[in-house]
Structure formats: structure tokens, C-alpha cells
Design a protein around this motif. Structure first.
Motif, mmCIF file in Angstrom:
data_model
loop_
_atom_site.group_PDB
_atom_site.id
_atom_site.type_symbol
_atom_site.label_atom_id
_atom_site.label_comp_id
_atom_site.label_asym_id
_atom_site.label_seq_id
_atom_site.Cartn_x
_atom_site.Cartn_y
_atom_site.Cartn_z
ATOM 1 N N ALA A 129 12.887 -71.463 48.697
ATOM 2 C CA ALA A 129 13.228 -72.263 48.509
ATOM 3 C C ALA A 129 12.581 -74.356 48.505
ATOM 4 N N TYR A 130 11.018 -73.896 47.752
ATOM 5 C CA TYR A 130 10.395 -74.839 47.686
ATOM 6 C C TYR A 130 10.862 -75.831 46.559
ATOM 7 N N GLY A 131 11.469 -75.205 45.728
ATOM 8 C CA GLY A 131 11.801 -76.123 44.605
ATOM 9 C C GLY A 131 12.977 -77.243 44.760
ATOM 10 N N SER A 132 13.565 -76.140 45.592
ATOM 11 C CA SER A 132 14.610 -77.007 45.539
ATOM 12 C C SER A 132 14.822 -78.533 47.205
ATOM 13 N N VAL A 133 13.962 -77.848 47.985
ATOM 14 C CA VAL A 133 13.794 -78.257 49.274
ATOM 15 C C VAL A 133 12.793 -80.197 48.489
ATOM 16 N N GLY A 134 11.717 -79.874 47.270
ATOM 17 C CA GLY A 134 10.782 -80.410 46.966
ATOM 18 C C GLY A 134 11.246 -81.371 46.799
ATOM 19 N N LEU A 135 12.023 -80.508 45.634
ATOM 20 C CA LEU A 135 13.045 -81.985 44.522
ATOM 21 C C LEU A 135 14.168 -83.110 45.371
ATOM 22 N N ALA A 136 14.188 -82.469 46.347
ATOM 23 C CA ALA A 136 15.065 -83.362 46.908
ATOM 24 C C ALA A 136 14.361 -84.586 48.055
#
Length: 437
Positions: A129-136
Motif C-alpha cells: 500500500a505504499y504507493g497509495s498511502v505515500g501519494l495521499a
């Protein structure tokens, strides 16, 4: 607790008085962690020959080591993104990065295939989930006018990280042994985890947050209404699917580019791989540049984000469809490079539109949904479908057909544009009705 004042913007958003320098520091650290994510994921490809020789592995077992990460990412992206929205995004990022770094270190000290397979699966759990959480996190502390730029730049980190991981991993493996390749990636990740933990906290992010002005506090939706919020409008569904179709093309073309260069240009496998890396870098650069252009042209007219996405889709179709029909030579490579530059340019505007069409409190979940679509509809099936077609009509014939997916992408973005204004009005009405009185 951080005290801050806010200023109201013309777009009905409020902004904190926190220094913009802190926002850029957070972006730099979050982007660096994305590089670490993909470096840890792709370093395996650079050491395939050494692992095969050391443990006598078949190609099937080697492929399983790579697929283990993709399987965990595809399975866990959405549920872990939802949990991060509730547990705390910064804490989730630190935990995820620490896990994939520790698992990468586990790869370095693996003594047999079974241990390596378990370690690779744990790498996927950490990265899921890093990509989605980092972008958020990144989008929450920058003005909405930069959303396409930041989304494109952030997602391009995957391309750059892949190149860095394979190139650095290959050099270390040849000089010091394959264990050092994994060890170096783990050390890089641990250093970034320490820097992130010292510099970034949920409290400081909250103090730096941009948010839309509403009539009152916005509560996080219950699980029972989360899916409705994620798929509440036709336009947001079009953004998910349009982005996925463009990445279907990018995933297919880049996966088969080394084979294309080997078969039709006579390049040796190592040189074909190096040449393919140039195209990968072009794709990453295109994400950044197209995101910047999108934000520039849509400053006063929001629907131009959709127009930009349509233009990138149609441009990539024309360039790739023509490019794969040209004779082998510099002209063909130039046209293909231009097509790859545009093909993932829709990532920035698609991410910006998803952010606008979903509540900020569920942005990690929304970007998790976008990531899920990009992988399950785009990046994962693209290479496989191309291979199936290639077995029947040849690789060149398959690559000539793949760009037609961009026409479907352009159609979806056009439908999204048509519904965008009415969908925003419907969302505003629903959000107003949901406010406590």
C-alpha cells in the motif's frame, strides 16, 4: 500540538500557514522511499543469473520469486490502504518501509530457495500500500493546483527506482556477490526510514494540510459506505479505468522491449536490456512533464485535465501504432520513444481527478483503488496478453495491436469529462447533506 492559522483560497480550499519548504521536504522523503520500494523490488532481476547458478534454480522458480511480490501487492493494496486511512498514514508508511527493508535484508541472508521465497513475499507485504498511502500524504499538503504534477512525478519514481535497482544491483552483484545487492537496498531503506521517522509525523502533516472548506467537520466514512464513496460517480470510475488502460500499454511495451530489440535489431540481451532502460526512463520523464503541463493548462478550467488525458491517450496511440509499423532504424526508435513518453502521461491527470472526486479522508483508499486498477487491469495483464498474441502472430504483430487500447482509454476520459461538472455538483450536495447540523 501544532498551532497554525489558515487562509481561504479562491477555489474554496483552505491552506495552512506552515512553510512550503516542509511540504517539499516531505515530498522528497516520500519520493525517496518510493525509489527504495522499487529498488528493493527490482534488484532481484539483476541477480537472476547468479541465483540460478548458485542454487540450480529453474526459470519457473526464478519467476516465482518475482511474482511473489506482485501477488502480495495485488492482494493487499486495497485493504492496507483502508487501514492506513484509519490508523495513521505516516505511521503506516514508516511501518511498511521498515518491513520491506527488513525483508530485503532477509533476502541477503537467505540460505536456500524457500527462505528467499518467504522473504520476497514479505517484501510485497511491506510495499503493498505504499504507493497509495505515500501519494495521499503528498497531495494533502500541497495546493490542488499541483495535483497532476505531483501525481505524475510521484508515480514516475517507480520507473526510476526500477532502473536504479537493476543497474546498482547488477554492479554490486558482479563485484561483491548477489548478497550485497540485497544488503545495499536494505541499508538504503533503513536510512530513509530513520530520516522519515525523525522528520515526518501525523501531527505535523495535519498542521500542514490543505483541505476543502465545508460546513463542518468531515467524519471518516464507515466501512459500509466506503465503497459507495470510492465509486460514487461515473467520472471517477472513468479515471480509474482510463489510467489502467494506458498502463496496460506501457506495461506491455516496456516488458517486451528488450525482446523486440533483441529479435528485430540483433542486440545482445545485455545491450537490449540497457537500451530498454532508456525507454523506461522516457516513460518516467513523460509522467512528470505531462503532469506539469496538465496543471499549467487547467489552472482556470478544471475540465482541461480531462482534455489533457484524452490528448495523451490519442497521441500515444498514433505514435506507437505508427512506430511499430515503421522499418527498423533510428526513425522507428525515435517515434516509439515519443509514444512511450506520452503513454503514461495520463497518470498525473487521472490521479488529480480521483483526488477531486473523492473525500480527502479516504484518499489513501481511493489511490489504493487506482493502484489496484492500474495493476490488475493494466500492468499485470499487459505483458501476458502481449505474449499470448505473440505466440499466434509474432511479437511485432502483437505490439502493433496493443496501442489500440489507448482508444478505449481516450473514450473513457471523454465520458468522464462529459459527466465531470454534474458529478461534482452531486458530490457537493451529498457532502452538504452529510454535515452535522
Amino acid at each position: 500540538m501544532y498551532q497554525h492559522s489558515v487562509k481561504r483560497t479562491s477555489a474554496n480550499f483552505v491552506r495552512p500557514s506552515a512553510s512550503p519548504a516542509y511540504a517539499w521536504l516531505v515530498f522528497a522523503l516520500t519520493f525517496a522511499l518510493l525509489l527504495s520500494d522499487y529498488m528493493s523490488r527490482q534488484v532481484l532481476n539483476a541477480v537472476f543469473p547468479l541465483l540460478k547458478a548458485a542454487w540450480g534454480l529453474s526459470d519457473t522458480k526464478l519467476g516465482a520469486l518475482s511474482s511473489a511480490v506482485a501477488l502480495m501487492v495485488g492482494t493487499l493494496t486495497f485493504p492496507l490502504s483502508v487501514l492506513a486511512d484509519r490508523w495513521g498514514r505516516v505511521r503506516s508508511v514508516i511501518l511498511m518501509a521498515a518491513l520491506w527493508s527488513l525483508a530485503t535484508l532477509g533476502c541477503a541472508i537467505s540460505r536456500n530457495y524457500g527462505e528467499m521465497l518467504i522473504a520476497r513475499a514479505l517484501v510485497g507485504v511491506g510495499e503493498a500500500a505504499y504507493g497509495s498511502v505515500g501519494l495521499a500524504i503528498v497531495l494533502s499538503i500541497f495546493p490542488p493546483s499541483l495535483r497532476a504534477t505531483l501525481t505524475g512525478a510521484f508515480m514516475a519514481g517507480g520507473a526510476f527506482g526500477s532502473v536504479f535497482g537493476m543497474s546498482a544491483g547488477g554492479m554490486l552483484a558482479v563485484r561483491l556477490g548477489w548478497q550485497w545487492s540485497f544488503g545495499a537496498m536494505a541499508a538504503f531503506g533503513f536510512m530513509l526510514v530513520l530520516a522519515y521517522g525523525v522528520s515526518v509525523t501525523d501531527a505535523r502533516i495535519d498542521a500542514s494540510r490543505w483541505s476543502e472548506q465545508t460546513a463542518g467537520p468531515t467524519a471518516r466514512p464507515r466501512f459500509s459506505t466506503l465503497f459507495k464513496s470510492l465509486f460514487s460517480t461515473v467520472s471517477v470510475v472513468c479515471a480509474y479505468l482510463g489510467s489502467a488502460l494506458q498502463l496496460f500499454i506501457m506495461g506491455a511495451v516496456l516488458a517486451w522491449m528488450p525482446s523486440f530489440l533483441n529479435r528485430y535489431y540483433g542486440l545482445a540481451p545485455d545491450k537490449a536490456g540497457m537500451a530498454a532502460a532508456v525507454f523506461l526512463m522516457l516513460g518516467g520523464a513523460g509522467m512528470i512533464v505531462c503532469g506539469i503541463v496538465t496543471d499549467r493548462v487547467s489552472r482556470t478550467v478544471a475540465t482541461r485535465k480531462w482534455v489533457s488525458a484524452i490528448a495523451y491517450s490519442l497521441g500515444s496511440f498514433v505514435l506507437l501504432a505508427i512506430g511499430f509499423r515503421l522499418q527498423a532504424g533510428p526513425a522507428q526508435l525515435a517515434v516509439l520513444g515519443a509514444g512511450i513518453f506520452l503513454v503514461a502521461g495520463t497518470s498525473g491527470p487521472a490521479g488529480a481527478m480521483v483526488a477531486r472526486l473523492t473525500p480527502e479522508t479516504i484518499h489513501a483508499s481511493a489511490f489504493g483503488t487506482l493502484t489496484l486498477a492500474n495493476n490488475l487491469i493494466g500492468l499485470a495483464p499487459g505483458p501476458l496478453v502481449t505474449g499470448i498474441i505473440a505466440d499466434r502472430i509474432g511479437l511485432l504483430g502483437a505490439l502493433q495491436l496493443i496501442p489500440f487500447a489507448a482508444l478505449a482509454g481516450a473514450l473513457l476520459f471523454a465520458i468522464g469529462k462529459q459527466r465531470y461538472s454534474s458529478d461534482l455538483l452531486s458530490l457537493a450536495t451529498l457532502e452538504a447533506a452529510a454535515q452535522p447540523r
